[in-house]
Design a protein around this motif. Structure first.
Motif, short mmCIF file in Angstrom:
data_model
loop_
_atom_site.label_atom_id
_atom_site.label_comp_id
_atom_site.label_asym_id
_atom_site.label_seq_id
_atom_site.Cartn_x
_atom_site.Cartn_y
_atom_site.Cartn_z
N UNK A 1 -65.81 -31.13 -59.02
CA UNK A 1 -64.35 -31.44 -58.88
C UNK A 1 -63.63 -31.80 -60.35
N UNK A 2 -62.67 -30.92 -60.69
CA UNK A 2 -62.05 -31.13 -61.94
C UNK A 2 -62.89 -31.67 -63.11
N UNK A 3 -64.06 -30.80 -63.05
CA UNK A 3 -65.01 -31.21 -64.14
C UNK A 3 -65.42 -32.52 -64.25
N UNK B 1 -58.72 -34.96 -63.35
CA UNK B 1 -59.84 -35.16 -64.25
C UNK B 1 -59.86 -34.46 -65.39
N UNK B 2 -61.02 -34.45 -66.00
CA UNK B 2 -61.21 -33.81 -67.35
C UNK B 2 -60.70 -32.32 -67.43
N UNK B 3 -61.06 -31.76 -66.41
CA UNK B 3 -60.30 -30.44 -66.55
C UNK B 3 -59.60 -30.32 -65.09
N UNK B 4 -58.24 -30.53 -65.10
CA UNK B 4 -57.63 -30.54 -63.72
C UNK B 4 -57.56 -29.17 -63.00
N UNK B 5 -57.73 -29.22 -61.54
CA UNK B 5 -57.60 -28.00 -60.87
C UNK B 5 -58.87 -27.08 -60.73
N UNK C 1 -49.49 -20.64 -65.41
CA UNK C 1 -48.76 -21.24 -66.85
C UNK C 1 -49.00 -22.66 -67.17
N UNK C 2 -50.05 -23.17 -66.26
CA UNK C 2 -50.44 -24.61 -66.75
C UNK C 2 -52.17 -24.63 -66.76
N UNK C 3 -52.66 -23.54 -66.94
CA UNK C 3 -53.90 -23.24 -67.36
C UNK C 3 -54.77 -22.64 -66.43
N UNK C 4 -56.24 -22.85 -66.29
CA UNK C 4 -56.96 -22.06 -65.27
C UNK C 4 -56.93 -22.78 -64.00
N UNK C 5 -57.12 -22.17 -62.87
CA UNK C 5 -57.14 -22.60 -61.64
C UNK C 5 -58.61 -22.24 -61.10
N UNK C 6 -59.52 -22.85 -60.63
CA UNK C 6 -60.78 -22.54 -60.04
C UNK C 6 -60.76 -22.79 -58.56
N UNK C 7 -60.92 -21.77 -57.63
CA UNK C 7 -60.86 -22.03 -56.31
C UNK C 7 -62.25 -21.21 -55.81
N UNK C 8 -62.60 -21.45 -54.55
CA UNK C 8 -63.60 -20.31 -54.35
C UNK C 8 -63.54 -19.84 -52.73
N UNK C 9 -64.21 -18.68 -52.63
CA UNK C 9 -64.28 -17.98 -51.45
C UNK C 9 -65.52 -17.17 -51.21
N UNK C 10 -65.54 -16.45 -50.14
CA UNK C 10 -66.95 -15.90 -49.58
C UNK C 10 -66.98 -14.29 -49.61
N UNK C 11 -68.26 -13.88 -49.79
CA UNK C 11 -68.61 -12.41 -49.73
C UNK C 11 -69.77 -12.37 -48.91
N UNK C 12 -69.83 -11.04 -48.43
CA UNK C 12 -71.19 -10.54 -47.72
C UNK C 12 -71.73 -9.37 -48.49
N UNK C 13 -72.97 -9.66 -49.05
CA UNK C 13 -73.55 -8.48 -49.68
C UNK C 13 -74.73 -7.78 -49.06
N UNK C 14 -74.66 -6.57 -49.15
CA UNK C 14 -75.65 -5.58 -48.18
C UNK C 14 -77.16 -6.23 -48.58
N UNK C 15 -77.84 -6.30 -47.54
CA UNK C 15 -79.02 -7.03 -47.60
C UNK C 15 -80.16 -6.23 -48.69
N UNK C 16 -80.26 -5.06 -48.47
CA UNK C 16 -81.30 -4.23 -49.38
C UNK C 16 -80.69 -3.81 -50.67
N UNK C 17 -79.44 -3.81 -50.64
CA UNK C 17 -78.67 -3.30 -52.06
C UNK C 17 -77.67 -4.29 -52.04
N UNK C 18 -77.94 -5.71 -52.69
CA UNK C 18 -76.76 -6.45 -52.63
C UNK C 18 -75.79 -6.33 -53.91
N UNK C 19 -76.07 -5.24 -54.55
CA UNK C 19 -74.69 -4.99 -55.50
C UNK C 19 -73.60 -4.43 -54.65
N UNK C 20 -74.16 -3.68 -53.27
CA UNK C 20 -72.80 -3.37 -52.57
C UNK C 20 -72.07 -4.53 -51.66
N UNK C 21 -70.86 -4.70 -52.14
CA UNK C 21 -70.03 -5.62 -51.07
C UNK C 21 -69.72 -5.10 -49.96
#
Ligand code: BMA
Length: 329
Positions: free
Chosen positions: A304-306, A278-282, A239-259
């Motif tokens: 961080x915070x743009x 900052x200029x863009x919070x969160x 309700x206060x705008x976009x919040x940008x976090x980050x996580x991780x994933x492993x993609x197939x070595x030969x067919x990287x479109x497979x998660x």
């Protein structure tokens, strides 16, 4: 998890700080964050969402510097230790671009077969993926845009896959895009891109809300025996705008479109003051990761915070384990 193989060149001088006492998380912040203040240059409003690589005896990078006109420009920078950066006052003048420079932001840098390639969000009738090559971070030769507008977050793989160059990207719109899936594309020559494959959609809100509105690739993928390790940003519309976090994933070595696996919890979300204010919070927005295959150490550079640039640390093995253990795939 023993026996994980991590590819890449040794990097014994990787910037590093030990995990703080009492921390049981797979990623921890550098205690002296942010490493790059917003006003490092005489006319910078903010320096964030930037990319670095090992270079010579130290490091080099391409930095997003928004100036005090609030123009988005890219600058080369150099560092002996990965912590303290000397950023060129003048923006990069790309040579040979087909069109005049309009704006550029959110660069990534990838070494492939001994040359450095920069991808960034390039203004061309709206955002698309710009591409340039450099050997020395002094002269940059611009190539053709990889895609039609609108697209953002173009991230190259560090080697050919099935004989072709490979890139992740995220089709978008002209504004602050309220959607976003990650796609995979291939090219025989880094000019003509095709064989587009879908990789990842936002997660269902009920499953993993931090990545439920849009997702985008971050640093150059790291090759391991368990798959390509990627760090992706995810967005929650609060309700206060976009919040940008980050996580991780492993993609197939030969067919990287497979998660193969994808973390349900985030690895890092805006919680430190410089990430929340900052200029863009969160906003926490990773664009580069250095790693040392021998020690398994990893150092992630994130905006961080743009406004400023920071560092976080972890071990590849622990992050691979975390990704598998918490996977929502
Ligand atoms: C995205 C990009 C990023 C920015 C983020 C948060 O759309 O513009 O550069 O960090 O929004 O403002």
């Amino acid at each position: 998890m023993s026996g994980l193989k991590i590819m890449g060149s040794p990097l014994p001088n990787i910037p590093w700080e030990e995990r703080p006492a009492g921390c049981d998380k797979p990623l921890w912040r550098y205690s002296a964050n942010p490493i790059i203040p917003r006003d490092l240059l005489p006319d910078s409003n903010s320096i964030f969402n930037s990319a670095v690589v090992p270079f010579g005896k130290g490091f080099a990078g391409v930095f997003r510097c928004d100036d005090t006109n609030r123009r988005m420009t890219l600058h080369a920078g150099f560092s002996d230790d990965g912590f303290k950066w000397r950023i060129e006052k003048e923006p990069i003048r790309f040579e040979g671009g087909a069109d005049e420079w309009i704006y550029g932001y959110d660069p990534r840098v990838c070494m492939i077969e001994g040359s450095y390639y920069v991808t960034w969000c390039n203004g061309y009738h709206g955002p698309t993926i710009g591409l340039a090559r450099t050997e020395d971070f002094r002269t940059f030769r611009q190539m053709e845009n990889a895609f039609l507008p609108y697209n953002r977050n173009g991230v190259l793989f560090p080697r050919r896959i099935g004989g072709r160059y490979a890139m992740l990207s995220r089709p978008s719109d002209t504004g602050h895009t309220a959607f976003g899936d990650i796609f995979y594309s291939e090219s025989p020559d880094l000019e003509f891109w095709g064989r587009h494959r879908h990789v990842m959609s936002p997660a269902p809100f009920e499953t993993s809300a931090w990545q439920c509105m849009k997702v985008g690739a971050g640093p150059v993928p790291i090759e391991t025996s368990e798959g390509w390790l990627i760090f992706h940003h995810g967005v929650l519309h609060s309700c206060n705008g976009y919040v940008y976090s980050f996580g991780s994933a492993l993609l197939d070595l030969d067919r990287p479109w497979k998660v193969v696996a994808r973390s349900g919890p985030y690895l890092l979300s805006p919680q430190a003051l410089y990430e929340c204010v900052g200029d863009v919070p969160n906003v926490t927005f990773p664009c580069a990761a250095l790693h040392d295959p021998e020690s398994g150490r990893i150092a992630i550079y994130y905006g961080c915070a743009d406004t400023v640039t920071s560092l976080a640390f972890g071990y590849v093995e622990e992050i691979v384990e975390f990704t598998k253990k918490t996977s929502i795939v």
